[in-house]
Design a protein around this motif. Sequence first.
Motif, PDB file in Angstrom:
ATOM      1  N   ASP A 471     -21.745  -1.253  25.216  1.00  0.00           N
ATOM      2  CA  ASP A 471     -20.057   0.042  26.007  1.00  0.00           C
ATOM      3  C   ASP A 471     -19.811  -1.104  26.940  1.00  0.00           C
ATOM      4  N   ALA A 472     -18.532  -0.312  27.444  1.00  0.00           N
ATOM      5  CA  ALA A 472     -17.395  -1.247  28.675  1.00  0.00           C
ATOM      6  C   ALA A 472     -17.288   0.246  29.307  1.00  0.00           C
ATOM      7  N   CYS A 473     -18.136   1.540  29.481  1.00  0.00           N
ATOM      8  CA  CYS A 473     -18.127   2.103  30.398  1.00  0.00           C
ATOM      9  C   CYS A 473     -18.450   2.397  31.744  1.00  0.00           C
ATOM     10  N   ASP A 474     -18.542   1.185  32.309  1.00  0.00           N
ATOM     11  CA  ASP A 474     -19.249   0.865  33.652  1.00  0.00           C
ATOM     12  C   ASP A 474     -18.104   0.251  35.127  1.00  0.00           C
ATOM     13  N   ALA A 475     -19.237   0.352  35.653  1.00  0.00           N
ATOM     14  CA  ALA A 475     -17.836   0.201  36.650  1.00  0.00           C
ATOM     15  C   ALA A 475     -17.691  -0.588  37.028  1.00  0.00           C
ATOM     16  N   SER A 476     -18.109  -1.921  36.791  1.00  0.00           N
ATOM     17  CA  SER A 476     -17.668  -3.021  36.813  1.00  0.00           C
ATOM     18  C   SER A 476     -16.723  -3.708  35.997  1.00  0.00           C
ATOM     19  N   ASN A 477     -16.924  -3.086  34.764  1.00  0.00           N
ATOM     20  CA  ASN A 477     -15.911  -3.219  33.908  1.00  0.00           C
ATOM     21  C   ASN A 477     -14.124  -2.400  33.504  1.00  0.00           C
ATOM     22  N   GLU A 478     -14.542  -1.544  35.033  1.00  0.00           N
ATOM     23  CA  GLU A 478     -13.857  -0.311  34.970  1.00  0.00           C
ATOM     24  C   GLU A 478     -12.025  -1.040  35.246  1.00  0.00           C
ATOM     25  N   LEU A 479     -10.946  -0.336  34.327  1.00  0.00           N
ATOM     26  CA  LEU A 479      -9.373  -1.013  34.547  1.00  0.00           C
ATOM     27  C   LEU A 479      -9.293  -0.223  35.496  1.00  0.00           C
ATOM     28  N   GLU A 480      -8.347  -0.740  36.917  1.00  0.00           N
ATOM     29  CA  GLU A 480      -7.795   0.702  37.665  1.00  0.00           C
ATOM     30  C   GLU A 480      -6.497   0.879  36.281  1.00  0.00           C
ATOM     31  N   ARG A 481      -6.081   2.139  37.336  1.00  0.00           N
ATOM     32  CA  ARG A 481      -5.130   2.937  36.324  1.00  0.00           C
ATOM     33  C   ARG A 481      -3.625   2.220  36.943  1.00  0.00           C
ATOM     34  N   LYS A 482      -3.422   1.603  37.840  1.00  0.00           N
ATOM     35  CA  LYS A 482      -2.031   1.118  38.482  1.00  0.00           C
ATOM     36  C   LYS A 482      -1.854  -0.127  38.052  1.00  0.00           C
ATOM     37  N   VAL A 483      -3.465  -1.001  37.356  1.00  0.00           N
ATOM     38  CA  VAL A 483      -3.577  -2.170  36.593  1.00  0.00           C
ATOM     39  C   VAL A 483      -3.014  -1.945  35.213  1.00  0.00           C
ATOM     40  N   TRP A 484      -3.449  -1.033  34.347  1.00  0.00           N
ATOM     41  CA  TRP A 484      -3.521  -0.607  33.392  1.00  0.00           C
ATOM     42  C   TRP A 484      -2.242  -0.179  32.958  1.00  0.00           C
ATOM     43  N   ASP A 485      -1.455   0.628  34.355  1.00  0.00           N
ATOM     44  CA  ASP A 485       0.574   0.723  33.522  1.00  0.00           C
ATOM     45  C   ASP A 485       1.184  -0.349  34.539  1.00  0.00           C
ATOM     46  N   LYS A 486       0.922  -1.334  34.873  1.00  0.00           N
ATOM     47  CA  LYS A 486       1.859  -2.378  34.659  1.00  0.00           C
ATOM     48  C   LYS A 486       1.609  -3.492  33.517  1.00  0.00           C
ATOM     49  N   LEU A 487       0.077  -3.923  33.281  1.00  0.00           N
ATOM     50  CA  LEU A 487      -0.124  -4.003  31.725  1.00  0.00           C
ATOM     51  C   LEU A 487       0.604  -3.899  30.888  1.00  0.00           C
ATOM     52  N   GLN A 488       0.138  -2.139  30.118  1.00  0.00           N
ATOM     53  CA  GLN A 488       0.737  -1.370  29.133  1.00  0.00           C
ATOM     54  C   GLN A 488       2.670  -1.817  29.427  1.00  0.00           C
ATOM     55  N   ALA A 489       3.155  -1.902  30.307  1.00  0.00           N
ATOM     56  CA  ALA A 489       4.206  -1.878  30.421  1.00  0.00           C
ATOM     57  C   ALA A 489       4.983  -2.723  29.293  1.00  0.00           C
ATOM     58  N   ASP A 490       4.167  -4.329  29.521  1.00  0.00           N
ATOM     59  CA  ASP A 490       4.549  -5.708  28.061  1.00  0.00           C
ATOM     60  C   ASP A 490       3.433  -5.374  26.879  1.00  0.00           C
ATOM     61  N   LEU A 491       3.074  -3.821  26.907  1.00  0.00           N
ATOM     62  CA  LEU A 491       2.562  -3.968  25.192  1.00  0.00           C
ATOM     63  C   LEU A 491       3.903  -3.649  24.382  1.00  0.00           C
ATOM     64  N   LYS A 492       4.014  -4.218  23.521  1.00  0.00           N
ATOM     65  CA  LYS A 492       5.397  -3.675  22.505  1.00  0.00           C
ATOM     66  C   LYS A 492       4.920  -4.291  21.632  1.00  0.00           C
ATOM     67  N   THR A 493       6.346  -3.975  19.903  1.00  0.00           N
ATOM     68  CA  THR A 493       6.170  -4.546  19.617  1.00  0.00           C
ATOM     69  C   THR A 493       7.368  -5.316  19.356  1.00  0.00           C
ATOM     70  N   ASP A 494       7.238  -6.543  17.945  1.00  0.00           N
ATOM     71  CA  ASP A 494       8.466  -7.286  18.622  1.00  0.00           C
ATOM     72  C   ASP A 494       9.019  -6.868  17.465  1.00  0.00           C
ATOM     73  N   GLU A 495      10.397  -8.084  17.416  1.00  0.00           N
ATOM     74  CA  GLU A 495      11.274  -8.091  15.927  1.00  0.00           C
ATOM     75  C   GLU A 495      10.653  -8.227  15.056  1.00  0.00           C
ATOM     76  N   GLU A 496       9.347  -8.811  14.500  1.00  0.00           N
ATOM     77  CA  GLU A 496       8.855  -8.967  13.013  1.00  0.00           C
ATOM     78  C   GLU A 496       7.984  -7.847  12.951  1.00  0.00           C
ATOM     79  N   LEU A 497       8.107  -6.760  13.724  1.00  0.00           N
ATOM     80  CA  LEU A 497       6.360  -6.090  13.705  1.00  0.00           C
ATOM     81  C   LEU A 497       5.066  -5.439  14.323  1.00  0.00           C
ATOM     82  N   LYS A 498       4.871  -7.316  14.856  1.00  0.00           N
ATOM     83  CA  LYS A 498       3.585  -7.897  15.347  1.00  0.00           C
ATOM     84  C   LYS A 498       3.443  -6.624  16.962  1.00  0.00           C
TER      85      LYS A 498
END
Length: 524
Positions: A471-498
């Motif tokens: 289980d990862a829903c504990d305070a020691s592992n929580e990801l801050e929303r503002k950090v997730w927003d920055k990380l998510q900006a670089d989550l994509k698919t590429d030209e090869e669908l990866k």
Amino acid sequence: METKLEFITRNLQEVIGQEKLISILKERDLKVYWGTATTGKPHIAYFVPMCKIADFLKAGCEVTILLADLHAVLDNLKASWETVQFRTLYYERIIKSMLTSIGVPLEKLKFVRGTDYQLSKEYTMDVYKMATIVTEHDAKKAGAEVVKQVDNALLSGLLYPGLQALDEEYLKVDAQFGGVDQRKIFVFAEKYMPALGYEKRIHLMNPMVPGLTGTKMSSSEEDSKIDLLDSSASLKKKLKKAFCEPGNIENNGILAFTKSVLFPLNSGKDFVIERPESFGGTLTFKDYDSLETAFAKQEVHPGDLKGAIEKYLNVLLEPIRKDFTTPENIKLIQQAYPAGKPAHTKANVVDDDLSPSLMDLRVGLIEDVKQHPETNSLYVCTVNVGDLSGPRSVVSALANVLSQEELRGKMGMFLCNLKPVLLKGVESKAVMLCAVGKQKVTELISVPEGSKPGDKIFTEGHFNELSNHEDACDASNELERKVWDKLQADLKTDEELKVVWRSLPLCTVKGQLKSKILKNVHIK
């Protein structure tokens, strides 16, 4: 004979035993070995010895590569026995990949592990014999540049130089090849091997390539090196930060690498630095000396040189990166270099320090889908992400784009360490991630065949060490929303669908995650 001698000695900083080398070449081909302790992670400076191994093979030498696993454990216990065995396998695979990348035929090489012979009765007896004649002073001095030094020296570090000297005899070679940082061990071998009744060997020494900060390139100093599996984005970032002062040719890792690797591998072709016409146009150099002279005169700007290095390096590294995207090699990396649990500190929220390991991404099985009781635009899904405590409720805004039947029973990608939130009165304990295109075209991410609920999703070199089914829903592992927003900006698919994060493919131990039809779109 002269041609063979030239190949063997070119670009070396020093040769001990030149006369013996010439004598052997008059009668037969040279037998030479290069050894590496399987401790840290190989980086681009390893191309320097690889280029010399290519030279040795061109000269007809019999070449042995020693994967010094026992030496690795003796080097101040940097890793456990079990981890070293995985690292030794990693070293063998990545060295073979490097050699293939520069066109070296592997069938002419012999790979040997230290423990293949270093645990034999004969070798052990020679270790004891050496212990009766070697002084503590000489042993410590010999290992000063190689073995980690501590105030109270461990006996393992004192044994290290003697073992390396004995390797020359037990590998039955004429010469040992290494960096000039090995010189004290080579001199140690020259002194003590005859005392055991064994002949002196030839010692061939490469210059050391400075790291990106101007000091020695080291596996243990992240900022000083470029890893062989660094992405093109990471490569660009590290080169941008690298020390390369205008006109300064001393302790310049960029120039040193160009001299020791890129020019030898270029095989007489021009070295090209592309520049816009407004900045003087493209430059070409036929040899390293002319490039160094131009740089010293500030006719070549550091930024332009780095741009050229980046292109040449990506050509060298891309085949290696591709080799290590297989499930087998991804698993090996995790075993050889297990990462610690990521620390969520303020340092992690700085853009340049973002790491995909901050995201606890998992394969999830959507067991059930229901309409949200308060709105028609939301679904409430029951999702198995491998938690021991059972499935999670996940609220998803897919009601207007995908039917319940298109989701129920399907696998997908889920972010599992954001703080749970209430959405219209229903708690959502994870985020369902999808590829989203134009006109609201949306699809679940396709996970590799054979994946199970809870399988971790990661990029190579950035493995989140939370185990499956934890289980990862504990305070020691929580990801801050503002950090997730920055990380998510670089989550994509590429030209090869990866599915990629900053061009790094996202994988499980079963393989890569992909989109079926959506190229170059964001993951949301």
